[in-house]
Design a protein around this motif. Structure first.
Motif, PDB file in Angstrom:
ATOM      1  N   ASP A  27      -0.103  -8.491  -1.029  1.00 57.83           N
ATOM      2  CA  ASP A  27      -0.603  -9.070   0.315  1.00 57.83           C
ATOM      3  C   ASP A  27      -0.200  -7.977   1.422  1.00 57.83           C
ATOM      4  O   ASP A  27      -1.128  -7.716   2.268  1.00 57.83           O
ATOM      5  CB  ASP A  27       0.249 -10.398   0.576  1.00 57.83           C
ATOM      6  CG  ASP A  27      -0.724 -11.514  -0.248  1.00 57.83           C
ATOM      7  OD1 ASP A  27      -1.949 -11.218  -0.592  1.00 57.83           O
ATOM      8  OD2 ASP A  27      -0.006 -12.700  -0.260  1.00 57.83           O
ATOM      9  N   ARG A  28       0.941  -7.466   1.442  1.00 56.72           N
ATOM     10  CA  ARG A  28       1.075  -6.663   2.564  1.00 56.72           C
ATOM     11  C   ARG A  28       0.670  -5.425   2.616  1.00 56.72           C
ATOM     12  O   ARG A  28       0.113  -4.735   3.696  1.00 56.72           O
ATOM     13  CB  ARG A  28       2.660  -6.240   2.449  1.00 56.72           C
ATOM     14  CG  ARG A  28       3.221  -5.214   3.460  1.00 56.72           C
ATOM     15  CD  ARG A  28       3.509  -5.753   4.773  1.00 56.72           C
ATOM     16  NE  ARG A  28       4.262  -6.933   4.911  1.00 56.72           N
ATOM     17  CZ  ARG A  28       5.594  -6.758   5.323  1.00 56.72           C
ATOM     18  NH1 ARG A  28       6.070  -5.628   5.306  1.00 56.72           N
ATOM     19  NH2 ARG A  28       6.382  -7.843   5.659  1.00 56.72           N
ATOM     20  N   CYS A  29       0.420  -4.694   1.261  1.00 57.47           N
ATOM     21  CA  CYS A  29      -0.093  -3.394   1.066  1.00 57.47           C
ATOM     22  C   CYS A  29      -1.425  -3.685   0.901  1.00 57.47           C
ATOM     23  O   CYS A  29      -2.280  -2.423   0.933  1.00 57.47           O
ATOM     24  CB  CYS A  29       0.612  -2.788   0.020  1.00 57.47           C
ATOM     25  SG  CYS A  29       2.400  -2.384   0.530  1.00 57.47           S
ATOM     26  N   SER A  30      -2.067  -4.550   0.587  1.00 60.97           N
ATOM     27  CA  SER A  30      -3.697  -4.741   0.552  1.00 60.97           C
ATOM     28  C   SER A  30      -4.213  -3.759  -0.326  1.00 60.97           C
ATOM     29  O   SER A  30      -5.087  -3.229  -0.183  1.00 60.97           O
ATOM     30  CB  SER A  30      -4.383  -4.776   1.746  1.00 60.97           C
ATOM     31  OG  SER A  30      -3.944  -5.249   2.693  1.00 60.97           O
ATOM     32  N   MET A  50       9.430  -1.111   6.040  1.00 60.93           N
ATOM     33  CA  MET A  50       8.904  -2.231   5.571  1.00 60.93           C
ATOM     34  C   MET A  50       9.638  -3.364   5.491  1.00 60.93           C
ATOM     35  O   MET A  50      10.693  -3.483   5.156  1.00 60.93           O
ATOM     36  CB  MET A  50       8.559  -2.334   4.085  1.00 60.93           C
ATOM     37  CG  MET A  50       7.765  -0.661   3.466  1.00 60.93           C
ATOM     38  SD  MET A  50       6.002  -0.793   4.162  1.00 60.93           S
ATOM     39  CE  MET A  50       5.125  -2.144   2.987  1.00 60.93           C
ATOM     40  N   LEU A  62      -2.319   3.424   9.102  1.00 59.55           N
ATOM     41  CA  LEU A  62      -1.088   3.690   9.423  1.00 59.55           C
ATOM     42  C   LEU A  62      -0.624   5.372   9.191  1.00 59.55           C
ATOM     43  O   LEU A  62       0.446   5.844  10.103  1.00 59.55           O
ATOM     44  CB  LEU A  62      -0.173   2.590   8.598  1.00 59.55           C
ATOM     45  CG  LEU A  62       1.410   2.673   8.892  1.00 59.55           C
ATOM     46  CD1 LEU A  62       1.341   2.172  10.226  1.00 59.55           C
ATOM     47  CD2 LEU A  62       1.962   1.831   7.682  1.00 59.55           C
ATOM     48  N   THR A 110      -4.694   1.671  -0.977  1.00 55.42           N
ATOM     49  CA  THR A 110      -4.577   0.533  -0.139  1.00 55.42           C
ATOM     50  C   THR A 110      -5.305   0.666   1.128  1.00 55.42           C
ATOM     51  O   THR A 110      -5.373   1.536   1.842  1.00 55.42           O
ATOM     52  CB  THR A 110      -3.120   0.485   0.242  1.00 55.42           C
ATOM     53  OG1 THR A 110      -2.487   1.268   0.968  1.00 55.42           O
ATOM     54  CG2 THR A 110      -2.208   0.270  -1.185  1.00 55.42           C
ATOM     55  N   GLU A 111      -5.868  -0.387   1.629  1.00 56.74           N
ATOM     56  CA  GLU A 111      -6.269  -0.426   3.087  1.00 56.74           C
ATOM     57  C   GLU A 111      -5.171  -0.455   4.140  1.00 56.74           C
ATOM     58  O   GLU A 111      -5.240  -0.022   5.328  1.00 56.74           O
ATOM     59  CB  GLU A 111      -7.023  -1.733   3.078  1.00 56.74           C
ATOM     60  CG  GLU A 111      -8.232  -1.646   2.129  1.00 56.74           C
ATOM     61  CD  GLU A 111      -8.875  -3.205   2.089  1.00 56.74           C
ATOM     62  OE1 GLU A 111      -8.480  -4.008   2.819  1.00 56.74           O
ATOM     63  OE2 GLU A 111      -9.776  -3.424   1.274  1.00 56.74           O
ATOM     64  N   TYR A 112      -3.947  -0.853   3.645  1.00 59.99           N
ATOM     65  CA  TYR A 112      -2.770  -1.032   4.661  1.00 59.99           C
ATOM     66  C   TYR A 112      -2.320   0.300   5.082  1.00 59.99           C
ATOM     67  O   TYR A 112      -2.309   0.634   6.284  1.00 59.99           O
ATOM     68  CB  TYR A 112      -2.004  -1.682   3.982  1.00 59.99           C
ATOM     69  CG  TYR A 112      -0.475  -1.743   4.817  1.00 59.99           C
ATOM     70  CD1 TYR A 112      -0.369  -2.500   5.811  1.00 59.99           C
ATOM     71  CD2 TYR A 112       0.678  -0.830   4.545  1.00 59.99           C
ATOM     72  CE1 TYR A 112       0.966  -2.663   6.545  1.00 59.99           C
ATOM     73  CE2 TYR A 112       1.872  -0.704   5.303  1.00 59.99           C
ATOM     74  CZ  TYR A 112       1.939  -1.849   6.281  1.00 59.99           C
ATOM     75  OH  TYR A 112       3.094  -1.836   6.908  1.00 59.99           O
ATOM     76  N   PHE A 113      -2.330   1.303   4.124  1.00 63.25           N
ATOM     77  CA  PHE A 113      -1.795   2.677   4.546  1.00 63.25           C
ATOM     78  C   PHE A 113      -2.600   3.708   5.348  1.00 63.25           C
ATOM     79  O   PHE A 113      -2.228   4.528   5.854  1.00 63.25           O
ATOM     80  CB  PHE A 113      -1.061   3.409   3.299  1.00 63.25           C
ATOM     81  CG  PHE A 113       0.419   2.534   2.719  1.00 63.25           C
ATOM     82  CD1 PHE A 113       1.439   2.720   3.693  1.00 63.25           C
ATOM     83  CD2 PHE A 113       0.443   1.765   1.766  1.00 63.25           C
ATOM     84  CE1 PHE A 113       2.464   2.265   3.457  1.00 63.25           C
ATOM     85  CE2 PHE A 113       1.546   1.316   1.454  1.00 63.25           C
ATOM     86  CZ  PHE A 113       2.577   1.331   2.246  1.00 63.25           C
ATOM     87  N   THR A 114      -3.875   3.474   4.982  1.00 61.75           N
ATOM     88  CA  THR A 114      -5.009   4.322   5.729  1.00 61.75           C
ATOM     89  C   THR A 114      -4.687   4.506   6.957  1.00 61.75           C
ATOM     90  O   THR A 114      -4.574   5.631   7.430  1.00 61.75           O
ATOM     91  CB  THR A 114      -6.294   4.091   5.153  1.00 61.75           C
ATOM     92  OG1 THR A 114      -6.381   3.930   3.569  1.00 61.75           O
ATOM     93  CG2 THR A 114      -7.270   5.080   5.681  1.00 61.75           C
TER      94      THR A 114
END
Length: 177
Positions: free
Chosen positions: A159-162, A118, A103, A97-101
């Motif tokens: 949506d959230r995690c992308s 979350m 973060l 995911t793009e979200y966690f990278t």
């Protein structure tokens, strides 16, 4: 004397195919050697080996490790205090995911604490635990079962995690519902 490909294939119980480039495939696949990809000359005595099922087997094993709590280094927390917690591997989440990278790799408190809260979902107390588990498993394996009852939560998690391709599967299911 056995050739390298016969010995390697025999010891692993796999059928090997020697391609004209000197690359040995253990099943179907592109058969591009690391040396060829990097522009290097593998030399006359070098052979490359490739197992086409390696990536899917690796992701399956990592998911099994996650299910058993082995080597997990991050906790995803849903529902605040008393909510549900899910253990995972930060490297898998960041790759999926793009979200966690950012973060999990930066100076955010989540990276240091190993916990990601979350929060702020469209419904309280948040997505159903089975749906969260399914989306996390999708990040590991690329497989998910989406029903008409879970599609909205799956879309919200996507949506959230992308996940790079995370909206494709639930969006298809949403059109069917």
């Amino acid at each position: 004397m056995e050739s390298m490909e016969t010995a390697a294939a025999g010891s692993a119980g796999l059928a090997a195919e020697v391609r004209g480039s000197g690359t040995v495939d253990f099943g179907p696949g592109p058969g591009i050697s690391a040396m060829e990809a990097s522009g290097g000359d593998p030399g006359p005595e070098a052979e490359d080996f490739e197992c086409s099922s390696h990536c899917s087997e690796l992701s399956w094993r990592q998911n099994e490790q996650r299910r058993q709590g082995l080597f997990c280094d991050i906790t995803l927390c849903f529902g605040g205090a008393g909510g549900r917690e899910f253990r995972a591997h930060r490297s898998v989440l960041a790759a999926a995911t793009e979200y966690f990278t950012p973060l999990l790799s930066g100076q955010f408190s989540e990276s240091r604490s190993g916990r990601v809260e979350m929060r702020k979902w469209s419904s309280e107390p948040g997505p159903e635990p089975d749906t969260v588990e399914a989306v996390i498993e999708y990040m590991y394996t690329g497989r998910i079962r989406v029903s008409t009852g879970s599609v909205h939560e799956v879309l919200e998690l996507a949506d959230r995690c992308s996940p790079a391709d995370g909206r494709a599967v639930p969006a298809t299911a949403a059109r069917k519902s």
